[in-house]
Design an enzyme around this catalytic site. Structure first.
Site, PDB file in Angstrom:
ATOM      1  N   VAL A 116      41.075  58.897  37.228  1.00 46.92           N
ATOM      2  CA  VAL A 116      39.549  59.377  37.011  1.00 46.92           C
ATOM      3  C   VAL A 116      38.758  60.015  38.100  1.00 46.92           C
ATOM      4  O   VAL A 116      38.028  60.542  37.793  1.00 46.92           O
ATOM      5  CB  VAL A 116      39.068  57.882  36.616  1.00 46.92           C
ATOM      6  CG1 VAL A 116      37.726  57.993  35.888  1.00 46.92           C
ATOM      7  CG2 VAL A 116      40.051  57.310  35.582  1.00 46.92           C
ATOM      8  N   LYS A 146      36.577  47.069  34.330  1.00 45.59           N
ATOM      9  CA  LYS A 146      36.566  46.303  33.117  1.00 45.59           C
ATOM     10  C   LYS A 146      36.858  44.768  33.564  1.00 45.59           C
ATOM     11  O   LYS A 146      36.146  43.890  33.483  1.00 45.59           O
ATOM     12  CB  LYS A 146      37.479  46.488  31.960  1.00 45.59           C
ATOM     13  CG  LYS A 146      38.837  46.506  32.334  1.00 45.59           C
ATOM     14  CD  LYS A 146      39.672  47.398  31.384  1.00 45.59           C
ATOM     15  CE  LYS A 146      41.083  47.832  32.216  1.00 45.59           C
ATOM     16  NZ  LYS A 146      41.322  49.187  32.182  1.00 45.59           N
ATOM     17  N   VAL A 169      34.934  50.230  28.958  1.00 41.58           N
ATOM     18  CA  VAL A 169      35.245  50.059  27.684  1.00 41.58           C
ATOM     19  C   VAL A 169      35.544  51.405  26.915  1.00 41.58           C
ATOM     20  O   VAL A 169      34.737  52.101  26.788  1.00 41.58           O
ATOM     21  CB  VAL A 169      34.421  49.147  26.650  1.00 41.58           C
ATOM     22  CG1 VAL A 169      35.147  48.929  25.400  1.00 41.58           C
ATOM     23  CG2 VAL A 169      34.235  47.789  27.702  1.00 41.58           C
ATOM     24  N   GLY A 188      52.478  57.882  30.557  1.00 41.77           N
ATOM     25  CA  GLY A 188      51.509  57.750  31.368  1.00 41.77           C
ATOM     26  C   GLY A 188      50.346  56.983  30.654  1.00 41.77           C
ATOM     27  O   GLY A 188      49.310  56.935  31.233  1.00 41.77           O
ATOM     28  N   GLU A 239      49.202  51.111  32.078  1.00 41.77           N
ATOM     29  CA  GLU A 239      48.698  50.934  33.004  1.00 41.77           C
ATOM     30  C   GLU A 239      49.996  50.686  33.932  1.00 41.77           C
ATOM     31  O   GLU A 239      50.852  50.434  33.637  1.00 41.77           O
ATOM     32  CB  GLU A 239      47.864  49.404  33.179  1.00 41.77           C
ATOM     33  CG  GLU A 239      46.635  49.695  32.296  1.00 41.77           C
ATOM     34  CD  GLU A 239      45.380  49.707  33.022  1.00 41.77           C
ATOM     35  OE1 GLU A 239      44.856  49.186  33.854  1.00 41.77           O
ATOM     36  OE2 GLU A 239      44.911  50.817  32.645  1.00 41.77           O
ATOM     37  N   LYS A 241      37.988  44.104  27.702  1.00 39.03           N
ATOM     38  CA  LYS A 241      36.917  44.841  27.209  1.00 39.03           C
ATOM     39  C   LYS A 241      35.995  44.186  25.959  1.00 39.03           C
ATOM     40  O   LYS A 241      34.823  44.274  25.956  1.00 39.03           O
ATOM     41  CB  LYS A 241      37.734  46.118  26.473  1.00 39.03           C
ATOM     42  CG  LYS A 241      38.437  47.029  27.635  1.00 39.03           C
ATOM     43  CD  LYS A 241      39.269  48.036  27.242  1.00 39.03           C
ATOM     44  CE  LYS A 241      39.982  48.941  28.161  1.00 39.03           C
ATOM     45  NZ  LYS A 241      41.052  49.701  27.780  1.00 39.03           N
TER      46      LYS A 241
END
Ligand code: HSE
Length: 427
Positions: free
Chosen positions: A13, A103, A130, A185, A188, A203
């Site tokens: 990310v 989260k 979320v 992928g 987690e 969430k």
């Protein structure tokens, strides 16, 4: 004046965010009058920063970001509740705005974090926590704010939704579906959080807090995962007119907030039943707006970075214009959490038994002893190993009574050959 950003976490990310800033900084200036400048990136791996062309901004010490008076805004993307907690709380105390995708942190320490943000007169923004790229927190805090929300239902874990889709439509076993999700992928690093429902629980805790203006934490969410789900359950559900989803549920009830995560049968005719693969969807019911559904990709570099950068630009615009923080904590009420015992719904319960005289009658008797009325009973499977499935579907029953049935069945070790699969029905 540029808004100076320190980014902590250069994984999937974080890398996506760096790319967006590099590719669109000039567009942001032109479109929104906001100049965002990445001045420092922190991670444990310099190569990750180099791979995104920001090796010159690299540090492996997050204190160099938190302690830098020049930095206005910190993006926290390392996740978890350990170091990330220190980073977020210390950054807020240092008067920095914070954007996070975390989260677990928001679902456990949200109150403390909002309090620190208020004290420092800054903002904490967490859209990416979320639903990945799906805008849901911002719409609930803005566009839907005039509503009294009665329900939020979410398919908010892409890994399990992918697995349930593959098990249901392609007959994969649970293990094969998990392996495939990991290979692609989606899961987690530790799939436990996905398959045991804790990712979805964090969430829905966040969404319920916003929906009902009352703090809900991870520990409030009754959580069951999908480990016991087999292809036969999904086939049975389909024959009954239902799809099985790991549903995150939050209802406003007279007893308080009913909040839970578990495998759930939803009618095939409901839009949520057709949310498949890694897609997420969140269904919100408000008294004025009626039914709304938000749909999109719930994970991955692009979607999550899109949500993070939306927050960054929103906050950066206020910093640039000198507008004070406007999106603070909205948990002004203190609603109780409803006990799961009082839940009333229909239940699908399957378990394996030896195929011998009296077993079915004995099992049915347990239901009747706890005042649970049966709608249908089915024995299925071949008796090759002298084992068959018993499938019970109840009429509306109380969770408390179902628990008593399951406890009693667990004691019948001579006839219970598998842990029961329990799927609640949400009509
Ligand atoms: N592991 C999550 C999912 C994505 O499978 O949806 C990150 O929240």
């Amino acid at each position: 004046m540029s808004v100076k950003i320190g980014l902590i976490g250069t994984g999937t990310v974080g890398g996506g965010c760096i790319d967006i800033i590099k590719n669109h900084r000039e567009d942001f200036k032109r479109h929104y009058g906001v100049d965002i400048e990445l001045v420092r990136v922190c991670s444990l791996d310099r190569k990750e920063a180099e791979a995104h062309g920001v090796g010159d901004l690299f540090t492996d010490d997050f204190n160099e970001i938190i302690g830098d008076p020049e930095i206005d805004l910190v993006i926290e993307l390392i996740g978890g509740t350990g170091v990330a907690h220190t980073i977020v709380t210390e950054a807020l105390k240092a008067g920095k705005y914070v954007v996070t995708a975390n989260k677990a942190l928001m679902a456990t320490a949200g109150e403390e974090i909002f309090h620190l943000a208020d004290e420092a007169n800054v903002e904490i923004a967490f859209e990416a926590s979320v639903g990945g790229g799906i805008p849901i927190i911002d719409p609930m805090k803005h566009s839907l704010i005039s509503n009294e929300v009665s329900s939020v239902l979410g398919i908010v874990n892409g890994t399990t939704n992918y697995m349930l889709t593959r098990i249901g439509e392609d007959g994969l076993t649970y293990d094969a579906a998990l392996k495939e999700a990991q290979e692609k992928g989606f899961a987690e690093a530790d799939p436990t959080a996905d398959v045991d429902g804790f990712d979805a629980a964090a969430k829905i805790a966040i969404l319920a807090s916003i929906a009902f203006n009352s703090r809900v934490v991870l520990g409030d969410v009754k959580t069951e995962g999908i480990r016991n789900i087999s292809p036969v359950d999904l086939k049975n559900a389909r024959e009954m007119g239902y799809a099985v989803k790991l549903l995150a549920i939050a209802h406003r009830t007279p007893e308080g907030i009913d909040v839970r995560v578990h495998p759930t049968m939803i009618p095939l005719s409901h839009q949520m039943a057709n949310v498949n693969g890694v897609f997420n969807a969140i269904y919100v019911v408000g008294d004025a707006v009626g039914e709304t559904m938000f749909f999109g990709e719930g994970a991955g570099a692009g979607p999550a970075a899109s949500a993070v950068m939306g927050d960054v630009l929103d906050v950066a615009r206020r910093i640039t214009l000198g507008v004070p923080p406007i999106v603070g904590c909205t948990c002004t009420d203190k609603l109780p959490i409803a006990s799961m015992d009082s839940l009333e719904t229909r239940y699908y319960i399957r378990f394996v038994v030896p195929d011998r005289t009296g077993v079915l009658a004995k099992a049915a008797e347990v239901f009747s002893r706890h005042d649970v009325s049966l709608r249908s009973v089915k024995q299925q499977g071949t008796s090759e190993h002298n084992e068959v499935d018993l499938v019970f579907v109840t009429h509306t029953a109380r969770e408390k009574n179902i628990r008593a049935v399951l406890d009693e069945l667990a004691g019948l070790s001579d006839m219970l050959l598998s842990e029961p699969t329990v799927i609640r029905v949400e009509d």
